[in-house]
Scaffold this active site. Structure first.
Site, PDB file in Angstrom:
ATOM      1  N   ASP A 162      22.798   8.196  47.935  1.00  0.00           N
ATOM      2  CA  ASP A 162      22.180   8.691  46.718  1.00  0.00           C
ATOM      3  C   ASP A 162      23.162   9.572  45.953  1.00  0.00           C
ATOM      4  OD1 ASP A 162      19.887   7.468  47.610  1.00  0.00           O
ATOM      5  OD2 ASP A 162      19.014   9.303  48.430  1.00  0.00           O
ATOM      6  N   ILE A 163      22.876   9.799  44.689  1.00  0.00           N
ATOM      7  CA  ILE A 163      23.770  10.584  43.836  1.00  0.00           C
ATOM      8  C   ILE A 163      23.960  12.006  44.360  1.00  0.00           C
ATOM      9  CG2 ILE A 163      21.886  11.309  42.277  1.00  0.00           C
ATOM     10  CD1 ILE A 163      23.957  11.029  39.958  1.00  0.00           C
TER      11      ILE A 163
END
Length: 233
Positions: free
Chosen positions: A102-103
């Site tokens: 994920d970011i």
């Protein structure tokens, strides 16, 4: 490819160290000692280091990256910067992440242009283990380790998670090893037991461990052993 660059990639060492090993007569090409670091390798050459064969992987490329927060693991994204930014490699856009993060998650990302190799990491059939360092909002409740070992029910999922291993470091920091890759799985597992993940860092994929020498945004080629380990799962 130059011999010193090839040895550097295979052994996971600097070009300078690779050159030193070559000059020390530890590298052979087709059975003959080669001391010239600039020797041009052809795909058919058989290279050995201390008598151990080093494979040329048909031009495929394999890297580990220490991903910082704020970057996505796609090749191109209209809204966010991607991890490709960190890869100072020819045709970097042809590389893809073998198992995305994920970011806001940091740590180990494997980048390659070998689709079959990355499939062995991401396919549920291969049960490739991944280990995360997890920082929690609240102290861990009693019995969570046993719950994770037995499997927990995630929201909107039909089946329990596969058994996971939990190592408690402090009341709010743990190490979790899972063998599947459901959507936002680690965060959802802790949500299922009433906690909240505030930081997530991937340390390991299969037998490949994030190199502690890599700072955030830094990367290096995988060694021959690291590449081969994926096929052993």
């Amino acid at each position: 490819m130059r011999l010193d660059k090839f040895i550097s990639q295979q052994l996971g060492v600097s070009r300078a160290i690779a050159g030193r090993e070559i000059r020390a007569s530890r590298v052979t090409v087709d059975g003959d000692v080669v001391k010239n670091s600039a020797f041009k390798l052809a795909p058919e050459h058989q290279v050995e280091y201390d008598g151990n064969p080093l494979e040329q992987h048909n031009g495929s490329r394999y890297f580990m990256l220490n991903k910082p927060q704020g970057y996505v693991c796609s090749t191109d994204d209209p809204d966010y910067p991607t991890v490709i930014y960190f890869l100072d490699e020819p045709m970097a856009h042809k590389l893809h992440a073998a198992g995305r993060l994920d970011i806001d998650t940091t740590g180990l990302v494997l980048m390659t242009d070998d689709g079959q190799w990355s499939h062995r990491i991401t396919s549920p059939r291969h049960h490739c283990e991944k280990t995360y360092l997890v920082t929690l909002d609240s102290p861990l409740a009693e019995g969570v380790g046993e719950q994770f070992a037995a499997g927990v029910q995630l929201h909107n999922e039909k089946s329990l998670t596969k058994p996971a291993q939990l190592e408690i470091i402090t009341p709010t920091q743990v190490r979790l090893t899972i063998s599947e890759g459901r959507y936002h799985q680690v965060k959802r597992m802790f949500a299922a037991v009433g906690n909240h993940v505030v930081a997530l860092h991937r340390e390991r994929i299969g037998a490949i461990v994030l190199d502690p020498a890599l700072g955030e945004g830094e990367y290096r080629p995988l060694t021959a052993g690291e590449i081969a380990s994926v096929g052993m799962s």
